[in-house]
Design a protein around this motif. Structure first.
Motif, short mmCIF file in Angstrom:
data_model
loop_
_atom_site.label_atom_id
_atom_site.label_comp_id
_atom_site.label_asym_id
_atom_site.label_seq_id
_atom_site.Cartn_x
_atom_site.Cartn_y
_atom_site.Cartn_z
N VAL A 157 1.02 -1.15 0.11
CA VAL A 157 -0.11 -0.08 0.18
C VAL A 157 0.88 1.39 0.11
CG1 VAL A 157 -1.97 1.24 1.18
CG2 VAL A 157 -1.83 -1.19 1.37
N LYS A 158 0.82 2.25 -1.07
CA LYS A 158 1.58 3.14 -1.13
C LYS A 158 0.73 4.65 -0.87
CE LYS A 158 2.57 1.26 -4.94
NZ LYS A 158 2.74 0.76 -6.53
N GLY A 159 1.29 5.41 -0.21
CA GLY A 159 0.86 6.75 0.17
C GLY A 159 0.62 6.88 1.48
N THR A 160 -0.28 7.91 2.07
CA THR A 160 -0.42 8.38 3.24
C THR A 160 -1.76 8.27 3.97
OG1 THR A 160 -0.71 10.69 2.29
CG2 THR A 160 1.37 10.29 3.10
N ASN A 161 -2.72 7.48 3.10
CA ASN A 161 -4.26 7.72 3.42
C ASN A 161 -4.70 6.36 4.13
OD1 ASN A 161 -4.32 6.49 0.90
ND2 ASN A 161 -6.49 6.78 0.97
N ASP A 499 2.07 15.40 4.98
CA ASP A 499 0.71 15.30 4.25
C ASP A 499 0.93 15.13 2.78
OD1 ASP A 499 -0.94 16.66 6.28
OD2 ASP A 499 0.42 18.31 6.14
N GLY A 500 0.13 14.31 2.46
CA GLY A 500 0.33 13.70 1.17
C GLY A 500 -1.06 13.49 0.23
N TRP A 501 -1.00 13.53 -0.83
CA TRP A 501 -2.20 13.52 -1.71
C TRP A 501 -2.10 12.70 -2.95
CZ3 TRP A 501 -2.58 15.80 -6.41
CH2 TRP A 501 -1.64 17.00 -6.80
N GLU A 502 -3.14 11.97 -3.70
CA GLU A 502 -2.90 11.42 -4.85
C GLU A 502 -4.27 11.60 -5.67
OE1 GLU A 502 -2.37 6.60 -6.03
OE2 GLU A 502 -1.54 7.38 -4.25
N TRP A 520 1.07 11.92 -7.62
CA TRP A 520 1.17 11.97 -5.89
C TRP A 520 2.02 13.12 -5.51
CZ3 TRP A 520 6.00 11.15 -3.73
CH2 TRP A 520 6.72 10.34 -4.57
N GLU A 521 1.85 13.36 -4.45
CA GLU A 521 2.75 14.42 -3.60
C GLU A 521 2.83 14.09 -2.28
OE1 GLU A 521 2.46 18.70 -4.37
OE2 GLU A 521 2.61 18.41 -6.41
N GLN A 522 3.98 14.39 -1.42
CA GLN A 522 4.05 14.07 -0.23
C GLN A 522 4.95 15.25 0.72
OE1 GLN A 522 4.14 10.01 1.14
NE2 GLN A 522 5.04 10.62 3.23
N ARG A 523 4.57 16.07 1.29
CA ARG A 523 5.36 17.12 1.97
C ARG A 523 5.49 17.01 3.48
NH1 ARG A 523 6.23 22.52 0.03
NH2 ARG A 523 4.98 22.02 -1.50
N VAL A 541 16.30 18.05 8.65
CA VAL A 541 16.85 18.34 7.38
C VAL A 541 15.79 19.25 6.92
CG1 VAL A 541 18.15 16.37 6.88
CG2 VAL A 541 16.00 16.56 6.04
N GLY A 542 14.72 19.85 7.64
CA GLY A 542 13.89 20.86 7.41
C GLY A 542 12.66 20.31 6.42
N GLU A 543 11.92 21.31 5.75
CA GLU A 543 10.61 20.90 4.97
C GLU A 543 11.17 20.09 3.72
OE1 GLU A 543 7.13 22.93 2.84
OE2 GLU A 543 8.20 24.17 4.32
N THR A 544 10.67 19.07 3.30
CA THR A 544 10.97 18.44 2.30
C THR A 544 9.70 18.15 1.49
OG1 THR A 544 10.77 16.28 3.12
CG2 THR A 544 12.83 17.14 3.15
N LEU A 545 9.79 18.00 -0.06
CA LEU A 545 8.81 17.52 -0.91
C LEU A 545 9.10 16.55 -1.87
CD1 LEU A 545 6.25 18.29 -2.32
CD2 LEU A 545 7.20 20.16 -3.68
N ARG A 546 8.27 15.36 -1.94
CA ARG A 546 8.24 14.56 -2.61
C ARG A 546 7.28 14.32 -3.79
NH1 ARG A 546 10.61 12.95 2.07
NH2 ARG A 546 12.80 11.81 2.01
N ARG A 547 7.26 14.06 -4.91
CA ARG A 547 6.27 14.10 -5.82
C ARG A 547 6.69 12.91 -7.08
NH1 ARG A 547 8.94 18.93 -6.45
NH2 ARG A 547 9.46 19.53 -8.84
N GLY A 548 5.70 12.51 -7.75
CA GLY A 548 5.94 11.86 -8.63
C GLY A 548 4.61 11.13 -9.54
N PHE A 549 5.02 10.29 -10.49
CA PHE A 549 3.91 9.69 -11.00
C PHE A 549 4.16 8.26 -11.18
CE2 PHE A 549 6.26 11.38 -14.45
CZ PHE A 549 6.34 10.21 -15.45
#
Length: 701
Positions: A157-161, A499-502, A520-523, A541-549
């Motif tokens: 299962v991938k993602g944050t929900n 926080d992530g969404w897809e 998808w994105e995950q911050r 390491v502070g605020e990070t952002l990951r995103r992709g398809f």
């Protein structure tokens, strides 16, 4: 042998079809949904592109197929025929999952999801075996106690929900379901390159209300590189008693012993010129691991539509490891003693009245106590040379609860909402030695994280059967691991809120073609990572952002031919690293492959013969968060392509034989590269295996 069972990304398609409480689906082979009593399994078999056949009503807790996100299910037929030195490598066939093989004795592999790396500095993926958490205290998922023949299926299962899990469930979770029922006797023997031998035996019987399953497996191999001998033996016993369809109780016992040498790392020059060698300073590196596990399982249908599941467990991961990464450094013995105890309760209500709009409500509560001891002791050729210079004895209490509800107010629309809260507590004693002072033991409490609230929401629209659109939002959390979770610094580290969404689209209108695409994105609010300097301390390491398809496609134009492929792109960014790391703003996070691509072709020219070709490709990555190392500059490294081939033939109903060739084209590549800035600084390489071949024989008796 049956055709290869592959249900990549099944969850979304299932959720679109399971829009009424009477609908139910089982993964390949007619197995029950994860966590449900096998006796409640329906006579339904789902393969990618097939229509769900409904017989009866679902009972038991919600499973991975109910999570409206990107989910992949790897069927047992595809798993059981594989040969891997490390069970985590089985996940290499799952879309959007990348696996790094360290090949360093008992520290052998890690997996990456959703732009999180495989270096162990962030605990981001939760692993469960038969519903029981199986991560070390540092978050490392550990599958060494299971062999391929014992696995029924694997769900990713991938993602944050997904609200079912808290600690370590940052970017997703992996659930390994093993065989527990049936009447079968199977023996499988594999032999091949590098003096590899792997016998496995599984015996399962059912008599009246009692089912028993026993498994034993051994793998011994010299492996590709020098000084890399590994011997692993594992066994399990499972008893499940079912006096009625409403009640099922079970006991699982599992154990594993591993003794493995570690070949060490090489420079880039040596990795290309002499990939099999082991450096002299690693001559006595290696380690031993023992895993012990016991769990009790209860499934009870309290009344029509209301069911309760309870699991209780105790387990231990005991590891001794000797390492010397550099000729200028002393060897260390690293002792890790993880003991975990916990319980998981899930109460599920499924409304049977059609006027209830398919309402399902679930309440889950889980608790885990970790009692951990971690030591580093100076040694020479595995002989201790004094007292521990790093000694940590700490406990962690993790408690969580969630409520989730789903309904279909209008037939083509499914809505899901959930709220989870986690609370962490604990205390530890750590050996510290401030500069210029004598070593002393200091007690620290766990950082006060308070209640960590995590809302989740999803919606799926199915305007036409076989076509579905979905969107989800979810929040997860991440804390430091080991010493990094305790108040040992002047300013305690807050939890990192993710926080992530897809959004995604799935099509399965025709039985011969299915597809899935998702963005998808995950911050993360303030990512906590291990410093990697041997101190055990963590840094923000502070605020990070990951995103992709992710893109997946499966074609089966003819009954004898199946073609599938998956491509995933991941981009990571240090958005706001803070004043101390301001120069890293906008740079990528290290060890995150720019992409992963995989695909396969399965051909069955006759019913008894299956020929398969599998290809895996991985993109390059930076070796540090500064995106600049002295020997590489701003150049990325680590990309490679590997092709494997296999064939299996059913000689009779009782006997089948097979052959597989890994790294068919025999390129030179590295399965692991890391950069160290101590000792003789530089990039450290572990060469991947050259071409290798194995033969197998499977007997059902």
């Amino acid at each position: 042998m049956t055709p290869r069972a592959r249900t990549s990304g099944l969850a979304t398609a299932l959720a679109a079809l399971l829009s009424t409480p009477a609908a139910a689906a089982a993964p390949p082979g007619g197995a029950a949904p994860a966590g449900a009593p096998e006796t409640a399994a329906l006579d339904a078999s789902v393969a990618l592109g097939e229509e769900v056949v409904v017989i009866g009503q679902r009972v038991g807790p919600l499973d991975s197929a109910d999570v409206v996100t990107s989910v992949d299910i790897l069927g047992g037929e595809e798993i059981q025929g594989q040969s891997t030195a490390e069970p985590l490598e089985l996940l290499r066939r799952v879309p959007a999952v990348y696996v790094e093989s360290f090949n360093q004795g008992i520290i052998n592999a890690d997996v990456g999801l959703r732009g999180f790396n495989t270096q162990g500095d962030v605990a981001h993926t939760k692993l469960l075996i038969d519903g029981i958490p199986s991560n070390h205290h540092v978050g490392l998922p550990d599958m060494k106690a299971v062999f391929p023949l014992e696995i029924e299926r694997m769900e990713v299962v991938k993602g944050t929900n997904d609200p079912r899990y808290g600690l370590n469930n940052v970017a997703g979770n992996i659930h390994v379901i093993t065989r527990k029922t049936g009447s079968e006797r199977i023996a499988r023997l594999l032999a091949g390159s590098f003096w590899t031998v792997e016998p496995q035996v599984l015996v399962a019987t059912e008599h009246d209300a009692l089912s028993q399953t026993y498994f034993a497996g051994y793998r011994g191999s010299d492996n590709y590189r020098d000084h890399a001998r590994a011997d692993r033996v594992a066994g399990s016993a499972k008893w499940f008693y079912e006096p009625s369809r409403e009640l099922r109780v079970g006991l699982i016992l599992r154990g594993m012993l591993l003794d493995a040498d570690a070949p060490g790392y090489l420079s880039e020059e040596d990795a290309r010129a002499r990939p099999t060698v082991s450096p002299a300073h690693s001559a006595t590196d290696g380690g031993r691991q023992t895993t012990l596990h016991a769990s009790v399982h209860l499934d009870h249908e309290l009344t029509q539509g209301l069911s309760w599941q309870l699991k209780g467990y105790g387990q231990a991961f005991l590891r001794d490891r000797w390492v010397k990464f550099d000729p200028d450094l002393d060897q260390q013995q690293r002792v890790e003693n993880d003991r975990q105890y916990g319980a998981i309760s899930v109460l599920t209500y499924r409304a049977r009245d059609p006027r209830a709009l398919g309402l399902t409500v679930e309440w889950g509560v889980d608790y885990q106590l970790q009692d951990n001891r971690y030591q580093r002791i100076p040694t020479v050729d595995r002989q201790r040379q004094g007292a521990a210079f790093r000694d940590e004895d700490f406990a962690l209490h993790a408690a969580g609860s969630y409520v989730q509800a789903s309904a279909s107010p209008i037939k083509p629309i499914k809505l899901v909402a959930a709220l989870r809260a986690d609370r962490l507590a604990g205390a530890g004693s750590f050996l510290e030695q401030p500069e210029g002072e004598a070593a002393r033991r200091v007690d620290h409490a766990l950082n006060d994280y308070g209640f960590i609230w995590q809302p989740k929401a999803s919606v799926m629209v199915t305007p036409v059967k076989g076509q579905s659109l979905y969107a989800n939002y979810g929040r997860t959390f991440q804390i430091g691991t080991g010493k990094g979770a305790y108040a040992v610094q002047g300013t305690p580290l807050d939890p990192s809120i993710n926080d992530g969404w897809e959004i995604g689209y799935r099509s399965s209108v025709f039985p011969w073609v299915t597809s899935h695409i998702a963005y998808w994105e995950q911050r993360a609010s303030g990512e906590v990572r291990d410093k990697g300097d041997g101190s055990g301390d963590a840094e923000n390491v502070g605020e990070t952002l990951r995103r992709g398809f992710d893109v997946e496609l499966t074609l089966q134009p003819f009954e004898f031919l199946s073609v599938w492929g998956a491509f995933s792109r991941a981009i990571s960014e240090q958005v706001e690293p803070g004043p101390a790391l301001a120069a890293n703003q906008g740079k990528e996070l290290d060890h995150v492959p720019s992409f992963s691509a995989k695909g396969g072709i399965d051909v069955r020219p006759v019913q008894e013969l299956l020929v398969s070709l599998f290809c895996y490709a991985q993109g390059d990555y930076y070796l540090n968060k500064e995106n600049n190392t002295p020997e590489h500059g701003a150049r990325k490294v680590g990309d490679y392509v590997v092709v494997n081939a296999s064939a299996a033939y059913d000689v009779s109903e009782a006997l089948s034989v097979g052959v597989e060739v890994n790294n068919l084209l025999d390129p030179s590549y590295d399965t692991s590269i890391w950069y160290k800035d101590f000792g003789a600084a530089g990039a450290q390489h572990n060469p991947g295996n050259a071409r290798s071949a194995y033969v197998t024989g499977t007997l059902r008796f």
